[in-house]
Write a protein that holds these residues in place. Structure first.
Motif, PDB file in Angstrom:
ATOM      1  N   ALA A 164      -6.817   9.838  14.587  1.00 29.68           N
ATOM      2  CA  ALA A 164      -5.660  10.322  15.342  1.00 29.68           C
ATOM      3  C   ALA A 164      -4.592  10.933  14.443  1.00 29.68           C
ATOM      4  O   ALA A 164      -3.765  11.721  14.895  1.00 29.68           O
ATOM      5  N   VAL A 165      -4.607  10.565  13.154  1.00 27.80           N
ATOM      6  CA  VAL A 165      -3.586  11.020  12.225  1.00 27.80           C
ATOM      7  C   VAL A 165      -4.218  11.078  10.835  1.00 27.80           C
ATOM      8  O   VAL A 165      -5.099  10.281  10.517  1.00 27.80           O
ATOM      9  N   GLN A 166      -3.804  12.030  10.008  1.00 24.28           N
ATOM     10  CA  GLN A 166      -4.320  12.063   8.643  1.00 24.28           C
ATOM     11  C   GLN A 166      -3.558  11.060   7.787  1.00 24.28           C
ATOM     12  O   GLN A 166      -2.338  11.058   7.757  1.00 24.28           O
ATOM     13  N   ILE A 167      -4.323  10.204   7.102  1.00 21.70           N
ATOM     14  CA  ILE A 167      -3.750   9.178   6.237  1.00 21.70           C
ATOM     15  C   ILE A 167      -4.243   9.420   4.824  1.00 21.70           C
ATOM     16  O   ILE A 167      -5.436   9.549   4.586  1.00 21.70           O
ATOM     17  N   CYS A 184       0.849  -1.189   0.000  1.00 23.19           N
ATOM     18  CA  CYS A 184       0.000   0.000   0.000  1.00 23.19           C
ATOM     19  C   CYS A 184       0.887   1.242   0.000  1.00 23.19           C
ATOM     20  O   CYS A 184       1.792   1.360   0.822  1.00 23.19           O
ATOM     21  N   ARG A 185       0.611   2.137  -0.935  1.00 19.23           N
ATOM     22  CA  ARG A 185       1.324   3.418  -0.965  1.00 19.23           C
ATOM     23  C   ARG A 185       0.462   4.422  -0.226  1.00 19.23           C
ATOM     24  O   ARG A 185      -0.686   4.681  -0.610  1.00 19.23           O
ATOM     25  N   LEU A 186       1.015   4.973   0.862  1.00 19.58           N
ATOM     26  CA  LEU A 186       0.266   5.902   1.682  1.00 19.58           C
ATOM     27  C   LEU A 186       1.197   6.862   2.388  1.00 19.58           C
ATOM     28  O   LEU A 186       2.408   6.645   2.448  1.00 19.58           O
ATOM     29  N   SER A 187       0.617   7.941   2.866  1.00 22.67           N
ATOM     30  CA  SER A 187       1.377   8.880   3.685  1.00 22.67           C
ATOM     31  C   SER A 187       0.579   9.146   4.952  1.00 22.67           C
ATOM     32  O   SER A 187      -0.644   9.103   4.944  1.00 22.67           O
ATOM     33  N   LEU A 188       1.303   9.387   6.024  1.00 25.83           N
ATOM     34  CA  LEU A 188       0.695   9.750   7.302  1.00 25.83           C
ATOM     35  C   LEU A 188       1.228  11.107   7.710  1.00 25.83           C
ATOM     36  O   LEU A 188       2.423  11.385   7.526  1.00 25.83           O
ATOM     37  N   SER A 189       0.368  11.932   8.254  1.00 27.88           N
ATOM     38  CA  SER A 189       0.830  13.233   8.733  1.00 27.88           C
ATOM     39  C   SER A 189       1.838  13.056   9.860  1.00 27.88           C
ATOM     40  O   SER A 189       2.699  13.913  10.068  1.00 27.88           O
ATOM     41  N   ASP A 190       1.749  11.922  10.567  1.00 31.76           N
ATOM     42  CA  ASP A 190       2.684  11.607  11.641  1.00 31.76           C
ATOM     43  C   ASP A 190       2.887  10.094  11.650  1.00 31.76           C
ATOM     44  O   ASP A 190       1.973   9.342  12.010  1.00 31.76           O
ATOM     45  N   TRP A 191       4.064   9.632  11.243  1.00 31.86           N
ATOM     46  CA  TRP A 191       4.351   8.195  11.192  1.00 31.86           C
ATOM     47  C   TRP A 191       4.634   7.617  12.576  1.00 31.86           C
ATOM     48  O   TRP A 191       4.795   6.417  12.729  1.00 31.86           O
ATOM     49  N   THR A 192       4.741   8.446  13.589  1.00 28.62           N
ATOM     50  CA  THR A 192       4.937   7.980  14.964  1.00 28.62           C
ATOM     51  C   THR A 192       3.895   8.653  15.863  1.00 28.62           C
ATOM     52  O   THR A 192       4.235   9.416  16.760  1.00 28.62           O
ATOM     53  N   PRO A 193       2.602   8.349  15.637  1.00 26.09           N
ATOM     54  CA  PRO A 193       1.539   9.060  16.359  1.00 26.09           C
ATOM     55  C   PRO A 193       1.407   8.687  17.829  1.00 26.09           C
ATOM     56  O   PRO A 193       0.765   9.410  18.585  1.00 26.09           O
ATOM     57  N   PRO A 213      11.376   3.716   9.320  1.00 24.81           N
ATOM     58  CA  PRO A 213      12.196   4.942   9.339  1.00 24.81           C
ATOM     59  C   PRO A 213      11.646   5.997   8.376  1.00 24.81           C
ATOM     60  O   PRO A 213      12.328   6.427   7.444  1.00 24.81           O
ATOM     61  N   PHE A 214      10.416   6.427   8.594  1.00 21.58           N
ATOM     62  CA  PHE A 214       9.732   7.313   7.656  1.00 21.58           C
ATOM     63  C   PHE A 214       9.715   8.759   8.136  1.00 21.58           C
ATOM     64  O   PHE A 214       9.759   9.039   9.324  1.00 21.58           O
ATOM     65  N   THR A 215       9.595   9.674   7.167  1.00 24.12           N
ATOM     66  CA  THR A 215       9.471  11.104   7.434  1.00 24.12           C
ATOM     67  C   THR A 215       7.992  11.479   7.398  1.00 24.12           C
ATOM     68  O   THR A 215       7.281  11.117   6.449  1.00 24.12           O
ATOM     69  N   ASP A 216       7.532  12.181   8.411  1.00 23.05           N
ATOM     70  CA  ASP A 216       6.132  12.600   8.482  1.00 23.05           C
ATOM     71  C   ASP A 216       5.707  13.317   7.207  1.00 23.05           C
ATOM     72  O   ASP A 216       6.445  14.147   6.675  1.00 23.05           O
TER      73      ASP A 216
END
Length: 189
Positions: free
Chosen positions: A155-158, A27-36, A87-90
């Motif tokens: 809790a986080v934008q995905i 799945c290709r996705l982004s999270l506003s915060d990868w360590t919520p 090891p992702f960047t928000d």
């Protein structure tokens, strides 16, 4: 039939997305915060307490995990969890990959967590071997990203861009491919 809405990208139950053993999901996705710091369901095929197949998420300690049920019930859910966060960047988009070898031939199952920036070359984050083979319930639930049927984290934008489900660990052509770019709007939560 695949749909996208203001909250998720999903497809109804079908033979193609009802894998009960080996699987390779990307799945290709982004999270506003990868360590919520809270548990987040990323994608999966699971709903309620009696139609649980599998899902991928992040623990409250931000480690990726695969959860699955052999009989569809919440009480039988088995979790296989990586020991460290990705090891992702928000805010950046990544491909998250989870491979399950349901029967590794040594009375166990293997789960490999990986990631990629291009969806072609994957880095192994962690490979885990556990005792006992794996069986996944043939749920009638949606295949959904983000979250799992009936739930989407607040809790986080995905943002989800694409979801691929393969029924073998050797790659090949996806049996399910949902691409938000080909839908009428991007799938975000």
């Amino acid at each position: 039939t695949a749909t996208t809405s203001s909250s998720c990208l999903r497809t109804v139950d079908a033979a193609a997305n009802s894998l009960t053993g080996d699987m390779d999901v990307r799945c290709r996705l982004s999270l506003s915060d990868w360590t919520p710091g809270v548990s987040v369901d990323l994608f999966g095929k699971s709903t309620g307490t009696t139609q649980i197949a599998w899902w991928v998420g992040l623990t409250s300690s931000n480690q990726p995990y695969l959860a699955f049920s052999p009989d569809g019930t919440a009480g039988a859910v088995r979790y296989i969890t990586a020991s460290s966060p990705f090891p992702f960047t928000d805010g950046e988009a990544y491909w998250v990959r989870v491979q399950l070898d349901a029967d590794n031939g040594a009375s166990g199952c293997d789960v490999t967590f990986g990631y990629s920036t291009d969806g072609v070359t994957y880095t192994t984050h962690q490979a885990i071997t556990t005792a006992g083979t794996a069986a996944i319930f043939d749920s009638t639930s949606y295949l959904q990203a983000p979250g799992r049927a009936g739930t989407v984290s607040t809790a986080v934008q995905i943002t989800v861009y694409e979801l691929q489900l393969l029924n073998a660990l050797t790659g090949g052509v996806p049996v399910v491919q949902l691409d938000a770019g080909l839908m009428s709007s991007a799938a975000t939560s």
